[in-house]
Design a protein around this motif. Structure first.
Motif, short mmCIF file in Angstrom:
data_model
loop_
_atom_site.label_atom_id
_atom_site.label_comp_id
_atom_site.label_asym_id
_atom_site.label_seq_id
_atom_site.Cartn_x
_atom_site.Cartn_y
_atom_site.Cartn_z
N GLY A 73 0.80 -1.22 0.00
CA GLY A 73 0.00 0.00 0.00
C GLY A 73 0.82 1.26 0.00
N ASP A 74 2.15 1.11 0.06
CA ASP A 74 3.03 2.28 0.08
C ASP A 74 3.72 2.51 -1.26
OD1 ASP A 74 4.72 0.10 0.06
OD2 ASP A 74 5.55 0.45 2.06
N GLY A 75 3.48 1.63 -2.23
CA GLY A 75 4.08 1.79 -3.55
C GLY A 75 5.55 1.43 -3.62
N LEU A 76 6.09 0.84 -2.54
CA LEU A 76 7.52 0.55 -2.48
C LEU A 76 7.83 -0.90 -2.87
CD1 LEU A 76 8.34 2.28 0.93
CD2 LEU A 76 8.82 3.17 -1.35
N VAL A 77 9.00 -1.09 -3.45
CA VAL A 77 9.49 -2.43 -3.78
C VAL A 77 9.73 -3.20 -2.48
CG1 VAL A 77 11.43 -3.72 -4.76
CG2 VAL A 77 10.53 -1.71 -5.97
N ASN A 78 9.31 -4.47 -2.45
CA ASN A 78 9.59 -5.32 -1.29
C ASN A 78 10.16 -6.65 -1.75
OD1 ASN A 78 7.37 -7.00 -2.03
ND2 ASN A 78 5.97 -5.70 -0.86
N GLN A 79 10.35 -7.58 -0.83
CA GLN A 79 11.01 -8.84 -1.15
C GLN A 79 10.21 -9.67 -2.15
OE1 GLN A 79 14.15 -9.46 -0.09
NE2 GLN A 79 14.10 -11.18 -1.53
N LYS A 80 8.90 -9.57 -2.13
CA LYS A 80 8.09 -10.31 -3.10
C LYS A 80 8.41 -9.90 -4.53
CE LYS A 80 3.89 -11.97 -0.84
NZ LYS A 80 2.41 -11.96 -0.88
N HIS A 81 8.57 -8.60 -4.74
CA HIS A 81 8.94 -8.12 -6.07
C HIS A 81 10.33 -8.64 -6.46
CE1 HIS A 81 6.16 -4.86 -4.60
NE2 HIS A 81 5.61 -5.11 -5.78
N ILE A 82 11.26 -8.58 -5.52
CA ILE A 82 12.62 -9.04 -5.77
C ILE A 82 12.61 -10.51 -6.18
CG2 ILE A 82 14.87 -9.48 -4.70
CD1 ILE A 82 14.42 -6.52 -5.08
N ASP A 83 11.91 -11.33 -5.41
CA ASP A 83 11.88 -12.77 -5.68
C ASP A 83 11.23 -13.08 -7.03
OD1 ASP A 83 13.06 -13.14 -3.23
OD2 ASP A 83 11.19 -13.67 -2.20
#
Length: 483
Positions: free
Chosen positions: A20-30
């Motif tokens: 909900g913050d629009g930020l890249v997280n580990q799910k995107h990385i994986d």
């Protein structure tokens, strides 16, 4: 020039993994790490230009410098795998999600999408300048984050397309009416981004909106000429509108496969910049056809890369194995995002789950799997890959009740998963015992474990006097109506 290591590009697919913050997280990385090992370029999911322009609550953003750190981390990872990174910049206009608090809606018109949505404000010149600034600022952030290429969305019923489409644009000023007037503002956006950043630019267009009053191929050929004159580096040719004809946009199983390729081919013949082909490209035969018949410059594979993250590696003979097919069902990918669960996949259990890659078991066992439907076949294959000795019992045809799934009209693609599992059973050399498993079989087999995958049987309604009943017999060829 895009200067990719091969012709394959992953197009933008909404993941819905943000918090909900629009930020890249580990799910995107994986997700992108697994899919960037062999492909030429990865297009990150559509990036919102303003937090009030989200299509889904969990969308990635590029609206402020706070997003740069995460985008840099993601970009660096993809670069390490040898792929280039594309930022897809899109303003949804009137197609921003009306259910997200704080969203705002502007367009070439003051009329809502006929299939639902908020009523937009008709844009004035000041609003147009604000939109141009959004695109320019976002493009600069993309470059600052190490992104190699920018793709601008001119199609699919979003804002720039809302100016181009005669079905939407009802203006009577210099931005409405004639074709040249309708493309004026979209081209202003292109030129402003072109002046602001020194990277390759891709234009994504809908070659046809598939409605009588909308955009058609003849105008899009003319528009492609204008894009070429203005310095575009490649044109990504799709079809449909998220408002009027979303099935063409999503390219699910009910849409005739190959129509978008034909449209792309018509544009390719008329221009001198590379054309990106897209739309249900999910097999080696599709890739061969696109290269042999259409001489495709670039090939965009999206959901095929969700279903099998090694799709491109297998096409290029860098990874061994059968291609796990995308069924074009849109249930796990599009459906998962719409349900707020994030993108998943009905044929790939590793997408958006906590499951790990298959590894060898510490102790090996002899295991019987009873039932050769999809669940039984998947269990047998997984056990074999873990190193176990497996016997698979099936008295009828492998695939079980799922063999019926592909029989209704327009669902032929569902057969692909049965064919895939059959090929996997054969290539893994799994011992198939084509008989009904009985107690003596289990005793003689001396199994360490048994997996029951016998499926379900029809529930017979307890209706007094019921003697005859029917289940799926109507799907058999001899029962279907003809003529």
């Amino acid at each position: 020039m895009l200067e990719l290591r091969n012709q394959f590009i992953m197009p933008p697919i909404k993941l819905g993994y943000s918090e909900g913050d629009g930020l890249v997280n580990q799910k995107h990385i994986d997700f992108y790490k697994r899919r960037s090992k062999h492909i030429g370029a990865i297009t990150i999911e559509p990036l919102y230009l303003d937090s009030g322009l989200r299509e889904i609550p969990a969308q990635l953003g590029i609206d402020n410098d706070e997003k740069n750190e995460g985008l840099k981390k993601l970009t660096n990872l993809i670069h390490l795998n040898g792929a280039k990174v594309i930022a897809h910049l899109n303003h949804p206009g009137r197609m921003a999600n009306p259910k997200i608090p704080g969203n705002f809606f502007i367009s070439s018109t003051d009329k809502a999408c006929e299939n639902g949505g908020a009523v937009p404000k008709k844009m004035n010149r000041e609003m147009m300048d604000d939109v141009i600034k959004m695109f320019v600022d976002s493009a600069k952030r993309a470059v600052a984050s190490g992104i190699d290429i920018i793709e601008l969305q001119f199609g699919h019923g979003y804002l720039l397309s809302q100016f181009i489409s005669p079905a939407v644009n009802d203006r009577t000023d210099e931005y409405g009416g004639s074709f040249n007037n309708r493309v004026t503002f979209p081209l202003e956006v292109l030129l402003s981004v072109r002046d602001a950043v020194d990277v390759s630019l891709i234009a994504r267009i809908s070659a046809d909106e598939m409605i009588s009053s909308g955009i058609h191929i003849e105008e899009m050929i003319e528009f492609s000429h204008l894009l070429e004159e203005k310095g575009i580096d490649a044109i990504h040719v799709s079809a449909g509108s998220v408002c009027s004809t979303p099935p063409w946009f999503f390219q699910h199983m009910f849409i005739p496969k190959g129509k978008a390729w034909e449209l792309a081919s018509r544009i390719k013949k008329k221009i001198n910049v590379p054309v990106i082909f897209v739309g249900r490209i999910n097999s080696s035969k599709d890739v061969e056809l696109l290269n042999e018949k259409y001489d495709a410059d670039y090939i965009a594979v999206g959901r095929a890369m969700v279903a099998d993250s090694d799709f491109v590696g297998k096409i290029l003979n860098k990874v061994e194995g059968n291609i796990r097919p995308c069924l074009a069902c849109a249930d796990g990918c599009l459906g998962g995002v719409k349900r707020g669960e994030g993108l998943s996949c009905v044929v790939n259990p590793l997408v958006n789950t906590s499951l790990h890659e298959i590894s060898k078991a510490d102790s090996l066992k002899k295991i019987a799997v009873i039932g050769g439907g999809l669940a039984g076949m998947e269990a047998a294959i997984t056990l074999k890959e873990r190193g176990h000795q497996v016997d698979l019992y099936e008295k009828n045809k492998l695939g079980g009740q799922f063999n019926l799934a592909s029989l209704p009209p327009n669902k032929e693609s569902l057969k692909d998963i049965v064919d895939y599992f059959n090929a996997e059973i054969e290539s893994h050399k799994i011992n198939l015992i084509q008989k009904e498993a009985v107690e003596t079989d289990i005793e003689k087999g001396n199994y360490d474990a048994i997996i029951m995958a016998t499926g379900a049987v029809p529930d017979i309604s307890p209706i007094k006097g019921l003697k005859e009943f029917y289940w799926t017999e109507f799907l058999n060829d001899d029962e279907l109506p003809h003529g």
